[in-house]
Scaffold this motif. Structure first.
Motif, PDB file in Angstrom:
ATOM      1  N   LEU A  81      45.167  32.263  64.947  1.00 45.04           N
ATOM      2  CA  LEU A  81      45.048  33.735  65.521  1.00 45.04           C
ATOM      3  C   LEU A  81      44.440  34.726  64.427  1.00 45.04           C
ATOM      4  CD1 LEU A  81      48.294  34.005  67.755  1.00 45.04           C
ATOM      5  CD2 LEU A  81      45.846  33.716  68.559  1.00 45.04           C
ATOM      6  N   TYR A  82      45.151  34.622  63.179  1.00 42.94           N
ATOM      7  CA  TYR A  82      44.800  35.662  62.099  1.00 42.94           C
ATOM      8  C   TYR A  82      44.073  34.944  60.976  1.00 42.94           C
ATOM      9  CZ  TYR A  82      48.332  37.399  65.225  1.00 42.94           C
ATOM     10  OH  TYR A  82      49.279  37.659  66.405  1.00 42.94           O
ATOM     11  N   GLY A  83      44.230  34.069  60.684  1.00 45.14           N
ATOM     12  CA  GLY A  83      43.798  33.328  59.148  1.00 45.14           C
ATOM     13  C   GLY A  83      44.716  33.335  58.018  1.00 45.14           C
ATOM     14  N   PRO A  84      44.358  33.099  56.918  1.00 44.42           N
ATOM     15  CA  PRO A  84      45.355  32.950  55.795  1.00 44.42           C
ATOM     16  C   PRO A  84      45.423  34.290  55.325  1.00 44.42           C
ATOM     17  CG  PRO A  84      43.174  32.010  55.137  1.00 44.42           C
ATOM     18  CD  PRO A  84      43.159  32.080  56.743  1.00 44.42           C
ATOM     19  N   HIS A  85      46.753  34.717  54.708  1.00 44.77           N
ATOM     20  CA  HIS A  85      47.111  35.983  54.543  1.00 44.77           C
ATOM     21  C   HIS A  85      46.260  36.700  53.363  1.00 44.77           C
ATOM     22  CE1 HIS A  85      49.136  36.003  50.372  1.00 44.77           C
ATOM     23  NE2 HIS A  85      49.377  34.948  50.823  1.00 44.77           N
ATOM     24  N   ARG A  86      45.341  35.861  52.806  1.00 40.26           N
ATOM     25  CA  ARG A  86      44.689  36.527  51.664  1.00 40.26           C
ATOM     26  C   ARG A  86      43.243  35.988  52.146  1.00 40.26           C
ATOM     27  NH1 ARG A  86      46.146  39.251  46.851  1.00 40.26           N
ATOM     28  NH2 ARG A  86      48.094  40.415  47.628  1.00 40.26           N
ATOM     29  N   LYS A  87      42.392  36.451  52.649  1.00 42.46           N
ATOM     30  CA  LYS A  87      41.063  36.212  53.370  1.00 42.46           C
ATOM     31  C   LYS A  87      40.013  37.036  52.582  1.00 42.46           C
ATOM     32  CE  LYS A  87      40.180  36.284  57.717  1.00 42.46           C
ATOM     33  NZ  LYS A  87      40.137  35.977  59.339  1.00 42.46           N
ATOM     34  N   PRO A  88      39.111  36.353  51.836  1.00 41.62           N
ATOM     35  CA  PRO A  88      38.222  37.398  51.301  1.00 41.62           C
ATOM     36  C   PRO A  88      37.096  37.576  52.377  1.00 41.62           C
ATOM     37  CG  PRO A  88      37.968  34.748  50.567  1.00 41.62           C
ATOM     38  CD  PRO A  88      39.255  35.121  51.118  1.00 41.62           C
ATOM     39  N   SER A  89      36.234  38.359  52.209  1.00 43.27           N
ATOM     40  CA  SER A  89      34.949  38.668  53.084  1.00 43.27           C
ATOM     41  C   SER A  89      34.059  37.752  52.993  1.00 43.27           C
ATOM     42  CB  SER A  89      34.245  40.137  52.720  1.00 43.27           C
ATOM     43  OG  SER A  89      33.770  39.946  51.296  1.00 43.27           O
ATOM     44  N   LYS A  90      34.023  37.081  52.131  1.00 43.87           N
ATOM     45  CA  LYS A  90      32.899  35.888  52.012  1.00 43.87           C
ATOM     46  C   LYS A  90      33.663  34.646  52.009  1.00 43.87           C
ATOM     47  CE  LYS A  90      28.782  34.055  49.663  1.00 43.87           C
ATOM     48  NZ  LYS A  90      27.934  34.034  48.360  1.00 43.87           N
ATOM     49  N   THR A  91      33.367  33.613  53.097  1.00 46.31           N
ATOM     50  CA  THR A  91      34.035  32.459  52.932  1.00 46.31           C
ATOM     51  C   THR A  91      33.735  31.572  51.757  1.00 46.31           C
ATOM     52  OG1 THR A  91      33.683  32.309  55.311  1.00 46.31           O
ATOM     53  CG2 THR A  91      34.289  30.214  54.318  1.00 46.31           C
ATOM     54  N   PRO A  92      34.737  31.110  50.887  1.00 45.09           N
ATOM     55  CA  PRO A  92      34.775  30.460  49.791  1.00 45.09           C
ATOM     56  C   PRO A  92      34.191  28.920  50.177  1.00 45.09           C
ATOM     57  CG  PRO A  92      36.852  31.330  49.966  1.00 45.09           C
ATOM     58  CD  PRO A  92      36.114  31.618  51.214  1.00 45.09           C
ATOM     59  N   GLN A  93      33.290  28.560  49.270  1.00 45.35           N
ATOM     60  CA  GLN A  93      32.944  27.009  49.168  1.00 45.35           C
ATOM     61  C   GLN A  93      33.524  26.033  48.152  1.00 45.35           C
ATOM     62  OE1 GLN A  93      30.329  25.717  51.646  1.00 45.35           O
ATOM     63  NE2 GLN A  93      30.961  27.997  52.575  1.00 45.35           N
ATOM     64  N   ILE A  94      34.649  25.304  48.827  1.00 47.78           N
ATOM     65  CA  ILE A  94      35.139  24.393  47.851  1.00 47.78           C
ATOM     66  C   ILE A  94      34.353  23.047  47.593  1.00 47.78           C
ATOM     67  CG2 ILE A  94      37.273  25.435  48.806  1.00 47.78           C
ATOM     68  CD1 ILE A  94      37.666  22.460  50.203  1.00 47.78           C
ATOM     69  N   SER A  95      34.810  22.642  46.203  1.00 47.28           N
ATOM     70  CA  SER A  95      33.860  21.348  45.729  1.00 47.28           C
ATOM     71  C   SER A  95      34.956  20.535  45.861  1.00 47.28           C
ATOM     72  CB  SER A  95      33.519  21.750  44.462  1.00 47.28           C
ATOM     73  OG  SER A  95      32.963  20.467  43.674  1.00 47.28           O
ATOM     74  N   ILE A  96      34.569  19.468  46.456  1.00 48.24           N
ATOM     75  CA  ILE A  96      35.543  18.043  46.453  1.00 48.24           C
ATOM     76  C   ILE A  96      35.231  16.810  45.839  1.00 48.24           C
ATOM     77  CG2 ILE A  96      36.781  16.458  48.174  1.00 48.24           C
ATOM     78  CD1 ILE A  96      36.404  18.681  50.381  1.00 48.24           C
ATOM     79  N   GLY A  97      35.943  16.222  45.058  1.00 54.86           N
ATOM     80  CA  GLY A  97      35.643  14.723  44.522  1.00 54.86           C
ATOM     81  C   GLY A  97      36.431  14.039  45.236  1.00 54.86           C
ATOM     82  N   VAL A  98      35.842  12.535  45.393  1.00 58.24           N
ATOM     83  CA  VAL A  98      36.708  11.530  46.184  1.00 58.24           C
ATOM     84  C   VAL A  98      36.358  10.438  45.433  1.00 58.24           C
ATOM     85  CG1 VAL A  98      34.753  11.356  47.734  1.00 58.24           C
ATOM     86  CG2 VAL A  98      36.936  10.351  48.416  1.00 58.24           C
ATOM     87  N   ILE A  99      37.405   9.504  45.152  1.00 54.20           N
ATOM     88  CA  ILE A  99      37.504   8.514  44.425  1.00 54.20           C
ATOM     89  C   ILE A  99      38.073   7.005  45.280  1.00 54.20           C
ATOM     90  CG2 ILE A  99      37.953   7.040  42.405  1.00 54.20           C
ATOM     91  CD1 ILE A  99      38.529   9.812  40.978  1.00 54.20           C
ATOM     92  N   GLY A 100      37.256   6.084  45.497  1.00 52.45           N
ATOM     93  CA  GLY A 100      37.829   4.988  46.338  1.00 52.45           C
ATOM     94  C   GLY A 100      36.771   3.964  46.567  1.00 52.45           C
ATOM     95  N   ARG A 101      37.174   2.980  47.192  1.00 51.01           N
ATOM     96  CA  ARG A 101      36.027   1.850  47.614  1.00 51.01           C
ATOM     97  C   ARG A 101      35.221   2.460  48.670  1.00 51.01           C
ATOM     98  NH1 ARG A 101      38.553  -2.993  51.048  1.00 51.01           N
ATOM     99  NH2 ARG A 101      39.489  -2.053  52.644  1.00 51.01           N
TER     100      ARG A 101
END
Length: 517
Positions: free
Chosen positions: A35-55
């Motif tokens: 309904l509302y989103g996380p309690h600290r929500k910046p005006s611009k959507t953050p882009q996160i960087s993900i690293g994945v390791i596996g077969r």
């Protein structure tokens, strides 16, 4: 055990509300985020960087899920005999819609491991060496990236095939495997024998015996030293339909896809953002909570233990402080710090609180599973300033010796408390939740036993203590559940201790809680 409610008061502690964006509240994390989103929500959507390791197969399964959680995931229709209105299940709206973070699946940094190398590592004759080599298969990719690439990774995802869980745990039998010789013998080398084996074992090799041969614990300790948050995910969690038993059924029984989506997204948010997705809206300001952690050090002939403290604030997030190792064990499952260690540990906590809030807390609660000895408590008291009230609370789980039913047959409401006296109560942190119209549990709920043991001033009101504990059952940011059965101060004590007692975790004196789960 039967109680006469005419002589023992029965109270109901209200469900603690959680805080979200727009200063809105909801008792259920999924509802508040939807309904509302996380309690600290910046005006611009953050882009996160993900690293994945596996077969290769595991990376493909994760990328499929990465696409899924960017979109809506529906709760599956009820099976025959299930309630149509299953309020404890919620459609997942998409990671950006619920958490206001995003990522580009095409930009995920992926490192493929050699499955043959992992298989060979886990076949090493000495189990300690086998787990150490299996960990290195994954961490070598992180070290390579850090050394050779400029792109920063916010969180590393380790995708684990089932052989890791079968072979990389204490006392793994590895029956029927063709084991291969490593640098050490099959029998674990005692530390007292190491000087006799200097030609075979160097200082670096000696360190593998400082760790429990458990992949999960060692992975967390390794990423703690690398200063990265991490998430371990089994291939069977991501693609259960690809892993069937001989009868053609899924080898593991899993939650529905929408719930998996919620939990994956919650972990990604918590481990990449500065603040957690929700906070306790009803938390009493100026109050801090410490959960004491003790863990016997592996392969220590003196059975010394590592002590630590988990501090949680009104905002909900936590910090872990490593204390000194020592002979803290004074009886079976009884740990008590010596005065200097007790004082230094509390001082670390208060210094961090002061740095964050510009002063000491009004109240500091210490949660533990045992009592507090006189000299230990005096040391705790000596570390806190005069304006801070120090309170010691024991929280014990019960195992069926106390039962209470609603209308004779049904589980009691979550939050029900039986008050034994001014300092002791049974509290049902699990039970029937009206908002969900269900009790989520396999059997009749058991209470936890709360005892307010000591206070540097006047004893606090027991009802305030119970309310605080109810709130602390709602800040497990590793999942998106309505609540846990234990407050976070003791819920993760074993997991935190498991990581801190690893020899490979030395040097990690203070880290955010998110590094440990």
């Amino acid at each position: 055990m039967k109680f006469d409610e005419t002589s023992l008061p029965v109270l109901h502690i209200p469900e603690p509300p959680l805080g979200f964006f727009y200063d809105q509240t909801s008792p259920y994390p999924k509802d508040g985020l939807f309904l509302y989103g996380p309690h600290r929500k910046p005006s611009k959507t953050p882009q996160i960087s993900i690293g994945v390791i596996g077969r290769a197969e595991g990376i493909a399964h994760f990328k499929t899920w990465a696409e899924k959680i960017k979109h809506r995931i529906e709760v599956p229709p009820p099976k025959r005999g299930e309630k149509k209105n299953r309020l404890h299940l919620s459609n997942f709206p998409g990671i950006e819609e619920a958490f206001n973070i995003s990522f580009d699946p095409a930009e995920i940094v992926a490192y493929e491991i050699d499955f043959k190398e992992l298989d060979k590592a886990t076949r090493t004759l000495n189990l300690h060496e086998a787990v150490s080599k299996a960990i290195d298969v994954y961490t070598s990719k992180v070290r390579h990236h850090t050394k050779n690439e400029e792109r920063t990774i916010d969180v590393w995802i380790l995708i684990l095939p089932e052989l890791v869980f079968e072979r990389c745990k204490p006392k793994a039998k590895r029956t029927g495997l063709a084991l291969v010789k490593g640098d050490f013998g099959k029998k674990q080398v005692e530390r007292a024998d190491l000087p006799l084996l200097e030609e075979v074992i160097d200082q670096a090799g000696e360190e593998i015996f400082d760790d429990i041969p458990d992949f999960h614990r060692q992975a967390k300790a390794a990423f703690l030293k690398l200063n990265f948050t991490s998430q371990l995910i089994r291939e069977t969690t991501l693609a259960p339909e690809a892993f069937l038993n001989k009868a053609g059924y899924q080898s593991r029984r899993l939650q529905d896809a929408a719930t998996v989506g919620w939990n994956l997204a919650t972990g990604l948010y918590y481990k990449t953002q500065a603040e957690p997705p929700w906070k306790l809206a009803s938390a009493r300001q100026g109050v801090a909570y410490i959960g004491l952690v003790y863990k016997v050090l592996p392969n220590d002939p003196s059975e010394h233990a590592c002590c630590a403290a988990q501090m949680f604030l009104a905002e909900g997030d936590g910090v872990v402080f490593r204390g000194a190792n020592g002979p803290w064990q004074t009886g079976r499952n009884e740990f008590h710090l010596q005065p200097d260690a007790a004082k230094n540990l509390i001082k670390q906590v208060l210094d961090t609180y002061d740095g964050k809030h510009g002063g000491p807390p009004k109240e500091l609660f210490i949660h533990g599973r045992t009592t507090f000895q006189d000299d230990e408590w005096k040391a705790f008291e000596s570390a806190v300033p005069k304006e801070t009230t120090l309170v010691g609370v024991r929280i014990k789980t019960t195992y069926g010796e106390t039962k209470l039913f609603r209308n004779g047959d049904y589980p009691v409401l979550r939050g029900t408390a039986i008050i034994l006296d001014a300092h002791n109560a049974y509290l049902w942190t699990t039970g029937y939740v009206p908002q969900l119209d269900t009790y989520i549990g396999p059997e009749t709920p058991n209470p936890i036993f709360i005892s307010v043991l000591r206070s540097s001033r006047e004893m606090p009101h027991l009802e305030d203590v119970l309310g605080d504990i109810m709130g602390l059952t709602k800040i497990n940011y590793n999942a998106c559940n309505f609540n846990d059965g234990l407050p976070v101060t003791v819920r993760f004590a074993d997991k935190v201790g498991d990581v801190l007692s690893m020899g490979s975790a030395k040097g990690a004196e203070k880290q955010p809680f998110k590094f440990y789960v």
